[in-house]
Design an enzyme around this catalytic site. Structure first.
Site, PDB file in Angstrom:
ATOM      1  N   HIS E 151       0.839  -1.168   0.000  1.00 19.71           N
ATOM      2  CA  HIS E 151       0.000   0.000   0.000  1.00 19.71           C
ATOM      3  C   HIS E 151       0.892   1.241   0.000  1.00 19.71           C
ATOM      4  CE1 HIS E 151      -4.181   1.242   1.072  1.00 19.71           C
ATOM      5  NE2 HIS E 151      -3.537   2.382   1.193  1.00 19.71           N
ATOM      6  N   HIS E 194      -3.734   4.235  11.076  1.00 21.00           N
ATOM      7  CA  HIS E 194      -2.493   4.969  11.286  1.00 21.00           C
ATOM      8  C   HIS E 194      -2.700   6.142  12.246  1.00 21.00           C
ATOM      9  CE1 HIS E 194      -4.644   7.166   8.155  1.00 21.00           C
ATOM     10  NE2 HIS E 194      -3.884   8.210   8.384  1.00 21.00           N
ATOM     11  N   GLU E 200      -5.231  16.000   9.416  1.00 26.13           N
ATOM     12  CA  GLU E 200      -5.924  15.599   8.190  1.00 26.13           C
ATOM     13  C   GLU E 200      -7.334  16.180   8.178  1.00 26.13           C
ATOM     14  OE1 GLU E 200      -6.071  11.391   7.694  1.00 26.13           O
ATOM     15  OE2 GLU E 200      -3.943  11.096   8.095  1.00 26.13           O
ATOM     16  N   TYR E 209     -16.743   8.088  -0.389  1.00 26.43           N
ATOM     17  CA  TYR E 209     -15.347   7.818  -0.052  1.00 26.43           C
ATOM     18  C   TYR E 209     -15.193   6.365   0.378  1.00 26.43           C
ATOM     19  CZ  TYR E 209     -10.878   8.011   2.318  1.00 26.43           C
ATOM     20  OH  TYR E 209      -9.595   7.766   2.734  1.00 26.43           O
ATOM     21  N   HIS E 224      -9.068  14.759  11.477  1.00 25.96           N
ATOM     22  CA  HIS E 224      -8.316  13.885  12.369  1.00 25.96           C
ATOM     23  C   HIS E 224      -7.044  14.619  12.753  1.00 25.96           C
ATOM     24  CE1 HIS E 224     -10.821  11.076   9.952  1.00 25.96           C
ATOM     25  NE2 HIS E 224     -11.022  10.530  11.136  1.00 25.96           N
ATOM     26  N   HIS E 230      -6.693   6.536  13.474  1.00 22.16           N
ATOM     27  CA  HIS E 230      -7.947   6.415  12.741  1.00 22.16           C
ATOM     28  C   HIS E 230      -7.727   5.491  11.543  1.00 22.16           C
ATOM     29  CE1 HIS E 230      -5.762   9.847  11.069  1.00 22.16           C
ATOM     30  NE2 HIS E 230      -6.329   9.574   9.934  1.00 22.16           N
TER      31      HIS E 230
END
EC number: 1.13.11.5
Lengths: 304, 304, 304, 304, 304, 304
Positions: E151, E194, E200, E209, E224, E230
């Site tokens: 990823h 993470h 963010e 989303y 966040h 989160h």
């Protein structure tokens, strides 16, 4: 247009035509480059040049680096050679078959190679990007210099520079001595006597270079290698030391330039021997010089 | 000399006397600083100033950074303010007892603190190093500017700069507009109309500032904050647009300067209200301006 | 282990235990940190500390930057604090349900927030990466200093540094004064008298600090703010000025340290008033000092 | 003074006299350089050297770069070779006519050229600037090294460095092994056995080099090329492994040095064959070595 | 067009329309900016916006820095947002008198100021330079991501960045989650769980989303803050953990974005209270999560 | 193990085995390196290689620089070759006497030297540090590429790079073309036709290279020197231009690689003549190409 083109795998060319116009075909389009203009054709670009009369000029080749504008420092956002005055070609192409007859010549590692192909390489219908050849008219150079007293270093006349990775050291600078006002008071105005950590190759596109009125002709060249002192000839020294200083035009009708490099330049055998144009008496231009104090020197601590 | 001295724990002072001489005692020695000179006294240095008459001037304080000369870029090895023209004190000391009576005043985090001691702090017999106060006479500034056409950015008049860590962005620049030749052809010669990403505080040491002949007096100041457009007054615009261009002296007998900062400047209440010197009509200097084309503009592509 | 843990969203903690051992649980595993060791716990890491007796120490918090080893410059590839001596935890976890009862406390923008959850956060079975807490034993510091004459700057004792973006300027340095040999000839060996562009907060883990034998006790602290001069007390000055110089051990059994910052430090009201531990007479340690020439000064030009 | 002088267009000379004084005339003035001093004469400077007896020494030439002081890193603002101890000439001149008889010899691209002139080139009445020859007395070197345990890299003895553009990689370093205290406990104190990514040319000005007591004489040289292992001879190893460690003076009366370069050094035919001074048995100094554990090794985790 | 315009002396605006078209008048010309496009209007530029229906969107303001394209690193010369896809206005002007009636509103130091003038400020007939407003259509973003396993960090979706002076740390990044192929094998494909050293703020221009299918609607936002963990909601986790992996389209018809900043974001009182749109149950999206091993995890050491 | 080992004083080796396993003994321990793995052995390290069958591969040697991972730029903290997948040896030694019989071969300045010694050099009992040989399995490469449209530069496949000091210019890159998904829509997916400022030497470890299905065999090599255009063969062009685009696996079972250098590569006489493996008809793979428009081209401005 001829059935031959060229590309250089080794480095970039800066071309300074001195006599005769150049009609340059490139994969990016065509450029007409006339004396008092310069152009740059980079590695890998195929090009072909048409000339129309007796034609000559100067070429500077640099390896592993491209020419760029100097960082302006305190000069600010504009000045010297401005980006907007560099012109690039508009796409142009020909759809031309040349069965077995189009020759592409390549310079690679200093040697020439040739290949044949069936079509013209100038067949690029459109392109985008910023790796393009370009030209620049030297009359657009926004000249900056002393407007009070003292003498700025010739780096202030830099049009383009090919930087080494050592800050402040150039593989090559292209420097010009363009028409301008000379106004510095209390100053010996011609180039000062100096030794240089760089090699200086000078050429003359037209007119008369201010520090060597005689002998240095358009199309000629002079080379002052690193650390050997030089400067104006004795005549120039005499006149500039005694003249009453007032604003005056310098270099009107003249365009001298310098290829300056932190590397040493080798001269070909032809240049030294076969050309029959070597000036054997060049060093004599300094012989009449005597040491003495120059009245036109600065003492800014005196009352203005 | 008084029994008081001062030191600044917060930042460095750049002092621009406008009227009256300053006799500055420091731990490094004495400096006489007169109008048209500037001096810098850095963090931590104890100093005391004697004045002899009505005295005034300007002070610029910077935090977390020292003033330095700008990198010259293509200007080369010399030019603008030359290092050799900055003068530092010679060691001087006094062996003076002041039992319980010598006051040391300290500025720390914007507040003043005082301590008493028995001896003069100016008791340094000798020193070496390069963290020293210094002064500079503005008449030594080697002015550089356009000598063909067009207008160089005022950064070319930078005497000292206090750099931020973002390349090209200064905490503060000290810029002057010194006496010089103006020779640019095909050019509107006064400062151009502009918006600035920096705050401009201007002051005048003597004479008449070229772009605002009236109203802006020696000892005065003007502040143009970021991004608000400004430029010459209407009179200046009219004259400069129509005048026939020839070499001329600019700013003889005048010394204007600018404190320029990428930060915003706050104005004290006293400055806005109590001083009774605020120019309420300042903005009117631009009202007579009408949009029109300026004849003295550049078109360098025309034949020279 | 308690049902509470903590994480800091604002910055990194450097923890200097002075008395009592710390058993620190983190998501990365456990660390036992004892006096003469330090540890660093960075932003976002959840941790919990068990103590076993009266426990105290010092904490330095830095924002927007992590601690790192100083660049060694000419010291070379090894020296001062060596990377191999920094120890990190081995993964450890507990699979523990605490229904509705585990409190996670977060420091964000200087305020504390709490949240409840059902499980222990120390449930990380394995991990890899290099963003981890670590500890370091100060006895591993490879001390470097003058071995001929003169006095090195205390920066040579830097264990860790939190760099600002301005080269050479630290948000915070962690500096120690470890046991070592003192051998400099013709030299005043204690810390010299100085003003600092940085704030100096000193603490003492054990023993007696060489420049202030009395009054400065383990667990205590001193703060010398920027640009205010300081140095050894009068006793220290007298002794060090007159002693016959020979190799001697310095600071055996002692570990003093300094939090040094280019920023100014604020002192809490509790620190100034309520603590009842303020040393009101600190400044008197310098009062007996008289100016005089120190015999133990360097004149290396004399024959060896 | 002779009617001959010299200048080098290719690079800078670092001169290390080993026997005999050098009276060096330069355009900047005169310098008397004695053994245990070094001097640097840069590109383009005309100089002439008078000697008074049998004279010899070492010369290191570097191209395209100048020598500078190393960045001190955590050593701080002072230490190693301090700028104030570098001495430069005071202007001196002679107004001497040598009609047709003064010979200027130039080294350019490794070849020598000669020119005649009528006057002495040492006719510079005054000068300013910072491109000057200089000398330095090695006894002023402020030696820094381990004062607890372990062994600092020899880079800590760097006097001058000629940097390449790759950070941390020098074209050439000039390193000395000066008189100093050795105090490291639990440590094998002589230079450790190693392979180097740089070439090491060592010379000896006077005394006995600590790691090779026999065979390596003042005026001699040794060359250890890149990546070939080397270190103290067997005798040195035996002694240093068994000696009881206490503070001791190292290298009193001795000055060994190293020219260290990231480039490979070529040895002349004369150096290898004709000199009759080659030490054919040099490698035998290591043959008695046997692998075994050194008692004087570090284990700092043991109680102090 | 209204008789009002605006300019910002403090910083640059990045405008993300979410609903309704914006017709933006600037001194440089006009831009029609529609949802799925963004535009940037920098400090000092006067502009005015016409809207045609219910209109809303997001604005990010940055101080002291401009947005730029991220350095591409190994991605090479092209990719992500390509320079050629940024569009700038063509000069447009109006010669319109508005006697005493044109209001220019200025934001300076967070406050609004107004001035009146007689003419439209959109009277710029022509211009050149590169300090211009621009727009960009997000569908031109050349999306790059994993094409084997694992990823990539969301930084790979960066459209524009406003860099701080600390390398690798942005004042603000503008990041999008555009339509693309998802093909990573042996991988949990949604955003991973993470904690972030940056704040963010997410918004949604259209669609759904991928990591929060419910509740997060076009025009909404989520914040966040730094170091609080989160990730995807429980539903997303379940599905993505169990799905059989094959190439699939991700985010077709959707455009989510992130304003990411190394600084902390403050939320207005209106945003927290008065808006009546706060999602009080947001944290509950994670409550159903249980710790367990994800089958779709990478073990690239197994045979392919 | 043989009684011979080797070390290279000149540069670092990157070894790419293509057939046969390598059991490499080094002073740091042993590594088994199999095809599809690579290893790096740096300057100065003694090593010896055991082979077990017919064995061949490729070696890249670089001077004055070490290989490192590329800076990831917007790819973020992880991706491409991850540090954790590089494996280093564990200490291994033999205490083996070989009286007069162990030969150490050294490559210095391109020549080989030999020395004899009595013991095995693989006698290092333990070590620490980070200058070690390493190996890497190419299947661990986390492949990143376009997941929407267009074609990323091959730099995105960089495993290791040996940087020059000019930013963005590599002495040598090691690039692979690993198994991956190809999903770019509206795109000609094979490598595009191009000229390169770098030399491209390609090799094939196994399988079939996508752009040259015939003729280019495992163990073979191709060299495209700077600025000479090249690209897929005619077959590849035809197929890729017409194929209906859908997600597909690329290069399964294949591993091609490139040694790419900003320098020119010389080919040995053996390589050109004696090898009898030269492909005289290589250039014919392009002859069937005709200029025409590619349907699989991008026009992202069309509706999605």
């Amino acid at each position: 247009m001829e059935n031959r083109c060229f590309y250089n795998s080794d480095g970039d060319f800066l071309i300074v035509p001195q006599k005769g116009n150049l009609l340059i075909y490139t994969e990016f389009g065509k450029m007409l480059v006339q004396p008092n203009e310069i152009c740059v054709i980079q590695r890998g670009m195929r090009f072909s040049i048409d000339v129309f009369e007796e034609t000559r000029g100067y070429i500077l080749e640099v390896y592993g680096v491209h020419f760029e504008l100097p960082d302006l420092g305190p000069i600010g956002a504009n000045g010297l050679a401005n980006p907007r005055d560099f012109l690039i070609p508009i796409a142009w192409y020909e759809d031309r078959q040349v069965p077995g007859g189009y020759t592409v010549i390549n310079k690679y590692q200093g040697k020439l190679f040739a290949a044949k192909q069936d079509v013209s390489p100038f067949n690029v219908v459109a392109w985008h990007g910023n790796y393009t050849p370009y030209k620049y008219n030297l009359k657009n150079f926004m000249v900056i210099n002393s407007v009070a007293f003292d003498h700025a270093d010739p780096s202030i006349f830099t049009v383009l520079t090919a930087k080494s990775v050592r800050p402040g050291v150039a593989i090559a600078d292209f420097v010009i001595f363009p028409p301008r006002w000379g106004v510095a008071d209390k100053t010996f105005r011609p180039p000062y006597y100096h030794r240089n950590c760089m090699s200086e190759f000078m050429g003359l596109i037209r007119g008369h270079y201010e520090a060597k009125q005689g002998g240095f002709l358009p199309g000629g060249g002079s080379l002052h290698s690193t650390m050997t002192p030089h400067g104006p000839d004795a005549d120039c020294f005499e006149k500039a030391s005694k003249v009453k200083l007032a604003p005056e035009r310098i270099a009107d009708g003249t365009m001298a330039f310098m290829f300056e490099s932190s590397l040493s330049l080798a001269v070909t055998k032809w240049g030294l021997k076969a050309s029959r144009c070597l000036d054997e008496n060049y060093h004599k231009c300094w012989e009449p010089l005597k040491s003495h104090f120059t009245p036109n020197s600065r003492n800014p601590a005196e009352p203005n």
